[in-house]
Design an enzyme around this catalytic site. Structure first.
Site, PDB file in Angstrom:
ATOM      1  N   ASP A 172     -11.521   2.902   3.604  1.00 13.10           N
ATOM      2  CA  ASP A 172     -11.698   1.892   3.539  1.00 13.10           C
ATOM      3  C   ASP A 172     -13.119   1.018   3.309  1.00 13.10           C
ATOM      4  OD1 ASP A 172      -9.382  -0.371   3.420  1.00 13.10           O
ATOM      5  OD2 ASP A 172      -8.622  -0.393   5.381  1.00 13.10           O
ATOM      6  N   GLN A 231      -4.608  -0.759   9.571  1.00  9.81           N
ATOM      7  CA  GLN A 231      -4.590  -2.325   9.597  1.00  9.81           C
ATOM      8  C   GLN A 231      -4.346  -3.228  10.098  1.00  9.81           C
ATOM      9  OE1 GLN A 231      -3.525  -3.271   5.871  1.00  9.81           O
ATOM     10  NE2 GLN A 231      -3.535  -5.587   6.615  1.00  9.81           N
ATOM     11  N   LYS A 234       0.457  -1.064  -0.447  1.00  8.67           N
ATOM     12  CA  LYS A 234       0.335   0.079  -0.408  1.00  8.67           C
ATOM     13  C   LYS A 234       0.724   1.235  -0.163  1.00  8.67           C
ATOM     14  CE  LYS A 234      -4.133  -2.136   2.429  1.00  8.67           C
ATOM     15  NZ  LYS A 234      -4.042  -2.860   3.530  1.00  8.67           N
TER      16      LYS A 234
END
Ligand code: NAP
Length: 297
Positions: free
Chosen positions: A121, A98, A54
């Protein structure tokens, strides 16, 4: 018939090239680039490898990228305080935590603390609600479903009035993609059925799908005879079915019997190289969108 391959690797390249142009425009117009923080707690190898990918993608696009690594034993209160710091940081437009988090930390509490307008997200309940309402309300779509929809659109598959069957009803793939395909709008307007382990006749539902989206996590679940000739098949499944002794890498298979399905479907995504590469790409797209939204205020 040999199905046309919908390559996530190729579509990813196209989208990243478009985003690079957008990032330059944003920098010129507002004097700063999109800002993304990636918070990694602990040192799980899988999480490190996802975060590294990422971060690398964000940097290659010219983002202001912060990789904020925190120790495994960080307290929940300290992690919440860190999120609040980034919620109030005008240079940060996307906050990513994460998962999974260590057991002493409540994932839900952490995800719910992210400002929904920086939740790239799209896991925050506010964004789940916005997705349900649809249209302009749906600022961010969750990344894997957004990637699936993008592949369907860019492969030129007609969605309006199409019978879409989604195998799987998880919160991160099945449910959101079903909602997205049923909404009004481009790449949607479909008639959607969701099937799962309690569905009576899985094969019968799959057989009438113009677009079959499979996210079950069961290798070769979908048999070739379940596929409608000429249909579009999106295989989201990523299953480790063995180890390549030469490379030491896992052998990955999807949820669809790919070789046989290729002879029947009109279009199909491979595994690997299909939906997989799209998820991080859509995360980048959400961050660019968020930057525009915040910087134009
Ligand atoms: P999940 O949370 O385990 O959900 C799986 C869903 O499939 C459940 O709703 C389950 O039904 C249904 N299902 C399982 N076996 C079935 C069967 N035999 N018949 C009918 N339905 C069945 O999985 P997920 O997180 O959505 O992920 C699904 C797959 O996609 C996994 O292989 C995962 O690795 C992959 N994935 C890939 C990406 C990517 O490429 N970027 C991202 C996310 C996930 P019930 O609800 O009835 O149990």
């Amino acid at each position: 018939m040999t199905a046309e391959i919908i390559s996530g690797t190729e579509i990813r390249k196209e989208i990243l090239a478009e985003l690079e142009v957008e990032v330059k425009e944003i920098k010129e117009k507002y004097g700063k680039p999109p800002g993304l923080v990636t918070i990694l707690v602990g040192s799980s190898p899988a999480s490190i490898s996802y975060v590294t990918l990422k971060v690398k993608t964000a940097i290659s696009l010219g983002f202001h990228e912060i990789q904020d690594d925190q120790p495994e034993d960080i307290s929940e209160a300290d992690l919440l305080a860190l999120i609040e710091k980034y919620n109030n940081d005008d240079d940060i437009h996307g906050i990513l935590v994460q998962l999974p988090l260590p057991k002493h930390i409540d994932d839900k509490k952490i995800l719910n603390a992210i400002n929904p307008d920086k939740d790239v997200d799209a896991f925050h309940p506010v964004n789940v609600g916005r997705l349900m309402i649809g249209g302009e309300e749906a600022i961010f779509a969750p990344c894997t479903p957004a990637g699936i929809q993008e592949m369907i659109v860019r492969s030129g598959t007609e969605t309006s009035g199409a019978e879409v069957v989604v195998v799987g009803r998880s919160n991160i793939v099945g449910k959101p993609i079903a909602i997205m395909m049923a909404q009004k709008g481009v790449g949607a307007n479909s008639t959607v059925t969701i099937v799962h382990t309690r569905t009576k006749d899985l094969a019968a539902h799959c057989k009438r799908a113009d677009i079959l989206i499979v996210a079950a996590g069961v290798p070769n679940l979908v048999k070739p005879e379940w596929i409608k000739p000429g249909s579009t098949v999106i295989d989201v499944g990523v299953n480790r079915v063995g180890m390549n002794e030469k490379t030491g890498k896992a052998i990955l298979r999807g949820d669809v019997d790919y070789d046989e399905a290729c002879k029947i479907a009109g279009k199909i995504t491979p595994v690997p190289g299909g939906v997989g590469p799209m998820t991080i790409t859509m995360l980048m797209k959400n961050t660019v969108k968020s930057a525009r939204m915040h910087l134009s205020k």
